[in-house]
Design an enzyme around this catalytic site. Sequence first.
Site, mmCIF file in Angstrom:
data_model
loop_
_atom_site.group_PDB
_atom_site.id
_atom_site.type_symbol
_atom_site.label_atom_id
_atom_site.label_comp_id
_atom_site.label_asym_id
_atom_site.label_seq_id
_atom_site.Cartn_x
_atom_site.Cartn_y
_atom_site.Cartn_z
ATOM 1 N N ALA A 133 -18.307 -23.438 -28.095
ATOM 2 C CA ALA A 133 -17.773 -22.186 -28.657
ATOM 3 C C ALA A 133 -17.034 -22.528 -29.936
ATOM 4 C CB ALA A 133 -16.807 -21.545 -27.661
ATOM 5 N N ALA A 135 -14.474 -20.765 -33.069
ATOM 6 C CA ALA A 135 -13.734 -19.619 -33.599
ATOM 7 C C ALA A 135 -13.083 -20.016 -34.918
ATOM 8 C CB ALA A 135 -12.697 -19.168 -32.585
ATOM 9 N N SER A 136 -12.198 -19.141 -35.436
ATOM 10 C CA SER A 136 -11.702 -19.378 -36.785
ATOM 11 C C SER A 136 -10.790 -20.591 -36.881
ATOM 12 C CB SER A 136 -10.983 -18.140 -37.302
ATOM 13 O OG SER A 136 -9.991 -17.739 -36.403
ATOM 14 N N ALA A 138 -10.382 -23.151 -34.182
ATOM 15 C CA ALA A 138 -10.785 -24.357 -33.464
ATOM 16 C C ALA A 138 -12.141 -24.168 -32.813
ATOM 17 C CB ALA A 138 -9.740 -24.675 -32.397
ATOM 18 N N GLN A 139 -12.693 -25.255 -32.288
ATOM 19 C CA GLN A 139 -13.890 -25.136 -31.460
ATOM 20 C C GLN A 139 -13.761 -26.019 -30.227
ATOM 21 O OE1 GLN A 139 -16.978 -26.094 -34.270
ATOM 22 N NE2 GLN A 139 -17.140 -28.230 -33.608
ATOM 23 N N LYS A 155 -10.619 -29.118 -27.140
ATOM 24 C CA LYS A 155 -10.499 -28.142 -28.222
ATOM 25 C C LYS A 155 -10.058 -28.892 -29.474
ATOM 26 C CE LYS A 155 -8.681 -23.422 -28.654
ATOM 27 N NZ LYS A 155 -7.999 -22.365 -27.889
ATOM 28 N N ASP A 290 -3.647 -12.548 -24.237
ATOM 29 C CA ASP A 290 -4.953 -12.453 -24.897
ATOM 30 C C ASP A 290 -6.022 -12.457 -23.809
ATOM 31 O OD1 ASP A 290 -6.734 -12.322 -26.957
ATOM 32 O OD2 ASP A 290 -6.648 -14.444 -27.486
#
Length: 510
Positions: A133, A135-136, A138-139, A155, A290
């Site tokens: 996955a 994202a802006s 981290a991955q 991560k 979240d």
Amino acid sequence: MRGPHNLWRLIRTAGTFEKTGAMDVVLDQLNAPRELRIAARVLGWPFKWLGFAGDPALPPVTRAITALGPSYIKLGQILSTRPDFVGDELALQLRVLQDKLPPFPTDQAKAMIEADLEVPLSSIFSEFSDPVAAASIAQVHQARLVGDGRKVAVKVLRPGIARAFRRDIDAFYLGARVIEMLSSSARRLRPMDVIAHFDETVQQELDLRTEAAAAGEFAANTARDEGFRVPGVEWSLSGRAVMTLDWEEGVQMADLAAIDAAGHDRAALSERVIAMFLRHALRDGYFHADMHQGNLKVAPNGDIVALDFGIMGRLDEYTRRVYAEILMGFIRKDYRRVAEVHFEAGYVPADRDIDLFAQALRSVGEPIFGMDASRISMGRLLAYLFEVTERFGMETRTELILLQRTMVVVEGVARTLNPHMNLWTAAGPEVERYIRENLGPRALVRDLGKTLRVLSRFGPHLPRAVEDALRRPDPKVAEVARRRAAGRPWLWFGAGVVVASGVAALLQVL
Ligand SMILES: Nc1ncnc2c1ncn2[C@@H]1O[C@H](COP(=O)(O)OP(=O)(O)O)[C@@H](O)[C@H]1O
Ligand SMILES: [Mg+2]
């Protein structure tokens, strides 16, 4: 970092907003004053050609923001949780911003890890996958530990992301300052506050140790919550740019077909999502803020697994009690009491009319409690409540807005799992337990106990204090002491009340 590059970045931002048609939408939604409209046009229109085109398939605001890069996406996401800043409409539009970006190469991730942990990768991981996955900020990769071969989730921050954010945030500050300078009425939008809030939030996310610590605290709080799990942190394999967690097997919460195929009871999951959120918010004052489907999994044994601890919310004990009482008042339809609680807590200024306030609260409660149970929303109740309290002069509080926003998201997750979910059967037991333990006589005894503990810390000084008081003072000092002592009966009276209420409370409990 001040300098011309900030201005350059602002110009490109304005140009991009012009080019994508987002400028009109934003100015309208913010109800921007005239001076600001003119300035935005001057900065944007001539430089339209410098703006990014973005993806024409997206709606204007989403298109502009996505084209401008990670910090803009993040700012948009954070603003989507702050309808108090940007208005309901724009918040709704920003909510669809997907935090998905193309992953960066696995080799770069490996290099980041080696630099941060200062060990060769092969000495810690026997396997290391391509990103699962991205994202802006981290991955995430899947890996196996050298030694016991355990699966972990790693991560990794995007390379150079901290610098990129720093640069953009500086430009945001400049923009905010320009807006405040240009228009006094735009100050109502509190642009500097917005950016400061953004800065603070992002700084935390740019250090994965903060997220690891959040995961650790949350795991400790929830260790005994049956049917709920948080992955453990591998602290020795975590640093500023890397966080290693136990890998959690299971199906994504968004994948209803997979949940059914695995034989999980969706109705039970749905109620548990609500119950757990409330339990954490009320009991611990520390909640996952979240909790969308992408951050939840269902383990093979049916446990709900929470992931992604970048945004957590805190509520202090006093606020929790006040809100439990407010909720209780709503449930009993005792709007006068709800109003009183607001006044007692000092949330609403004392000079407001309590009857008018109670009437406004009725207008909040009646339509919601009149609904069919499968449609009742606590998130909506809180949203309406904050609208009214703001009208009556209550200051906006970030942590409550976060609670309300998360409540809406959690209810959404629960209703996706089971459209017939009844909020009261899910939430009732948690709220009742909290109230029983925190607003009743037991709470009083506990409070008294705490007070006594604090007092007892002065214990070693007490004999001396008594001795001083009893020793025959010289006549001049005696006069002063006599006058001081005149106030003492009240002290004794106060102490008497405390003791008496303690005894009364004990009697009720026993
Ligand atoms: N401990 C874990 N076990 C299994 N999968 C994980 C774990 N942590 C993250 N993931 C996967 O990676 C995705 C992204 O992780 P997340 O922490 O949500 O990152 P982001 O902050 O970028 O959203 C999750 O949705 C999940 O699919
Ligand atoms: Mg996530």
